[in-house]
Design an enzyme around this catalytic site. Sequence first.
Site, mmCIF file in Angstrom:
data_model
loop_
_atom_site.group_PDB
_atom_site.id
_atom_site.type_symbol
_atom_site.label_atom_id
_atom_site.label_comp_id
_atom_site.label_asym_id
_atom_site.label_seq_id
_atom_site.Cartn_x
_atom_site.Cartn_y
_atom_site.Cartn_z
ATOM 1 N N GLU A 37 10.946 17.889 0.061
ATOM 2 C CA GLU A 37 12.083 17.771 0.675
ATOM 3 C C GLU A 37 11.743 17.849 2.207
ATOM 4 O O GLU A 37 12.352 17.970 3.201
ATOM 5 C CB GLU A 37 13.160 18.793 0.610
ATOM 6 N N ARG B 238 -5.531 0.274 17.139
ATOM 7 C CA ARG B 238 -5.445 -1.135 17.626
ATOM 8 C C ARG B 238 -5.437 -1.107 19.205
ATOM 9 O O ARG B 238 -5.777 -2.149 19.564
ATOM 10 C CB ARG B 238 -5.173 -2.234 16.717
#
Length: 273
Positions: free
Chosen positions: A119, A161
């Site tokens: 959780e 990137r």
Amino acid sequence: MRLDVVTIFPEYLEPLNVSLVGKARARGQLDVHVHDLRQWTYDRHNTVDDTPYGGGPGMVMKTEPWGEALDQTLADGYDAGAQGPVLVVPTPSGRPFTQELAVELSERPWLIFTPARYEGIDRRVMDEYATRMPVYEVSIGDYVLAGGEAAVLVITEAVARLLPGVLGNAESHRDDSFAPGAMANLLEGPVYTKPPVWRGHAIPEVLVSGHHGKIARWRRDEAFRRTAANRPDLIERCDPAAFDKKDRETLSILGWAPEPGGRFWRRVEGVEE
Ligand code: ADE
């Protein structure tokens, strides 16, 4: 850039050895360290979770292993000369991960990821480290994964990137869909390569016309078409100052019209192309 990932599934991060991120590592543009959270457990079962205070389903990740793991990770990074860490906590309750946030993270020298299972992590861990560094709680979308590791892969790829020298062509991300300041944040239209006819499908003729102005116009119209179909919310959010006369014509053909404030709204569902 230095990246640390603390996880109970180090093998889940194997894709960081592959493709763009793998190459960036091999070239020394990314310095990646994956740590097993269970290194910092001392009981027979290497326990990292416990039942939630206040009751309810599921388990919560315990403070102590995370605290020791992060202290050690920070100490090792500083010893190696890293500076300016930020903590990135993947969670469905976080702020949305966007291209803008990817750009912001790509400008930091050191990211520490804490993907959680169960959780989530006891709140006090984030509160503690927020006193020492920026903490970004980030969601990669409105769905719930079994854990944050896949989100780490997503965020890392989007950030890597953008690092200088990682993509061969520095221009490649200037036109990305969602690039900050890109063509009024339209989605990119379709792309084609050889052969010119495949199974009876020809490429759009304009692309071989050699007419750069017409090609640019066609691409923009296609971007509008795709954005209107897949992400109408992006068009509603656009500043209408970003639209030229031809943009307005294209939007009108697609069934959009300016409201008195100037923003564009779809007039009717599914009108003619
Ligand atoms: N962990 C579980 N679901 C997630 C999501 N949508 N984004 C980031 N981390 C998560």
